[in-house]
Design an enzyme around this catalytic site. Structure first.
Site, mmCIF file in Angstrom:
data_model
loop_
_atom_site.group_PDB
_atom_site.id
_atom_site.type_symbol
_atom_site.label_atom_id
_atom_site.label_comp_id
_atom_site.label_asym_id
_atom_site.label_seq_id
_atom_site.Cartn_x
_atom_site.Cartn_y
_atom_site.Cartn_z
ATOM 1 N N TYR A 127 33.526 20.075 -35.521
ATOM 2 C CA TYR A 127 33.396 20.536 -37.066
ATOM 3 C C TYR A 127 33.921 21.951 -37.065
ATOM 4 C CZ TYR A 127 31.525 16.269 -39.189
ATOM 5 O OH TYR A 127 31.234 15.376 -39.863
ATOM 6 N N SER A 128 32.908 22.893 -36.486
ATOM 7 C CA SER A 128 33.101 24.396 -36.731
ATOM 8 C C SER A 128 34.354 24.748 -36.058
ATOM 9 C CB SER A 128 31.845 24.961 -35.808
ATOM 10 O OG SER A 128 30.713 24.716 -36.568
ATOM 11 N N GLU A 244 22.270 14.527 -38.969
ATOM 12 C CA GLU A 244 22.134 15.601 -37.840
ATOM 13 C C GLU A 244 20.788 16.558 -38.183
ATOM 14 O OE1 GLU A 244 24.814 18.873 -35.534
ATOM 15 O OE2 GLU A 244 25.070 18.508 -37.556
#
Length: 391
Positions: A127-128, A244
């Site tokens: 993701y990041s 999450e």
């Protein structure tokens, strides 16, 4: 309650029989990624053979057993008490699997859920990105369609356990002309692609490398491994982040209880508990942890899962709480906390004890999984109805 107690007894008996000298570990605490990889891989398969992976899934069609929420909590409590090894498969079990169950195709479920339930395939989350931080809409990794596959190019960072993972679910831009969250897709990418996927561990203050940089240089993802349809990655990604930051925090708090108990024991042993300031801080940690547990249970109740701010509130609460616990862990030891457990000039030049790892590792708690600033923006915009932050 009779069913829950019976389940707890079964879980306790199984763990007592299987968590021996060869498997006993840190139970997943900060910095526990340094534990033996071979041991933890064998442990994942041991859990899978007995059906203990995927308890929270709505179906037992993949070799897993299912359990009620209370039974899942009972299992997590017994797991922590048994000091079982830190999990390698939690990303696949608790993030990928529920996402596939909700958004995936029947073929994707059949292909990926059984290996996760057996403990045979490990996952990481792409993701990041550098320069984007927690702003997922600013993703620059691209995925270009070439016949039956997509080719990915870009970089992800802070990717937990990427050096051990077999697969990565990657948020990438499949429509370069779309703005921000539009034109994103979630793809399932095999990590074993020499020359196309490179993993560079990031050495942390703890001396370990749980987080990594991942570079994609024409990496291949099959089109049938695109989850939720092309261009729908934003919707799928938000659904995954809710898992999450929400459900998993209840299990996480059980580990927090064990860490707090260690800090309290140290405070008593060193005499720090006699200091009224330290004593007040310990009481505050205990009270806040109980509040977080009640809040987590509330958000898992009927209808509470529709609260758009609940995951962000949970992340804000536990991130700051865990950082303060790390500060307490070294404060109760006084000057002794500045020295390592071994001679750092010898054969083990940099080795930390559990309290020091807790203190250093927890500095990242308010950043990963979505920074505190991002969580406050979500609460402001989606719950309080305040104007969006200018972008």
């Amino acid at each position: 309650m009779r069913d829950e107690e019976g389940f707890r007894g079964e879980a306790r008996g199984w763990l007592e029989a299987h968590v021996g000298e060869g498997y006993r570990g840190a139970g997943g605490g900060p910095g526990s990624e340094h534990e033996s990889l071979d041991t933890r891989r064998r442990w994942e398969r041991e859990l899978g053979r007995a059906g203990w992976i995927g308890l929270g899934w709505p179906t037992a069609a993949y070799g897993n057993r299912t359990a009620t929420l209370l039974q899942q909590v009972a299992w997590a409590e017994e797991y922590t008490r048994a000091q079982a090894p830190a999990r390698l498969g939690h990303i696949g079990e608790n993030l990928l699997a529920p996402t596939l169950i909700r958004y995936g195709s029947p073929a994707q479920k059949d292909r990926f859920l059984t290996p996760v339930a057996r403990g045979e395939e490990l996952w990481c989350q792409g993701y990041s990105e550098p320069g984007a931080g927690s702003d997922l809409a600013a993703v620059r990794t691209t995925a270009v369609r070439e016949g039956p596959v997509h080719r990915l190019t870009g970089q992800k960072t802070w990717t937990s356990l990427a050096q051990h993972a077999d697969w990565c679910f990657v948020l990438a831009r499949t429509d370069p002309d779309a703005r921000r969250h539009r034109g994103l897709s979630l793809l399932l990418v095999p990590m074993d692609q020499p020359g196309r996927v490179e993993v560079r561990p990031i050495r942390q203050l703890t001396g370990t490398s749980e987080f990594n940089e991942v570079f994609f240089d024409g990496a291949v993802a099959r089109h049938e491994h695109l989850v939720g349809g092309e261009g729908n990655g934003w919707r799928v990604a938000l659904g995954l982040l809710a898992l999450e930051r929400g459900v998993s925090t209840l299990v996480q708090q059980i580990g927090f209880e064990a860490e707090l108990a260690d800090v309290v024991r140290t405070a008593v042993a060193t005499g720090a508990a006699g200091d009224p300031v330290i004593r007040a801080r310990l009481v505050r940690q205990w009270a806040e942890l109980r509040t977080m547990r009640w809040n987590a249970l509330r958000t898992l109740g009927s209808g509470a899962g529709d609260d758009p701010g609940a995951p962000s509130v949970a992340k804000l609460l536990w991130g700051g709480w865990h950082q303060r616990l790390g500060e307490l862990a070294v404060a109760v030891r006084g000057p002794a906390a500045t020295a390592g457990p071994y001679d750092w000039s010898g054969e083990r030049p940099y080795e930390l004890d559990a309290a020091q790892r807790l203190f250093l590792f927890s500095r990242a708690d308010t950043l990963y999984g979505g920074s505190d600033e991002i969580q406050r923006n979500i609460i402001a915009e989606r719950v309080l109805g305040l104007p969006r932050e200018p972008r």
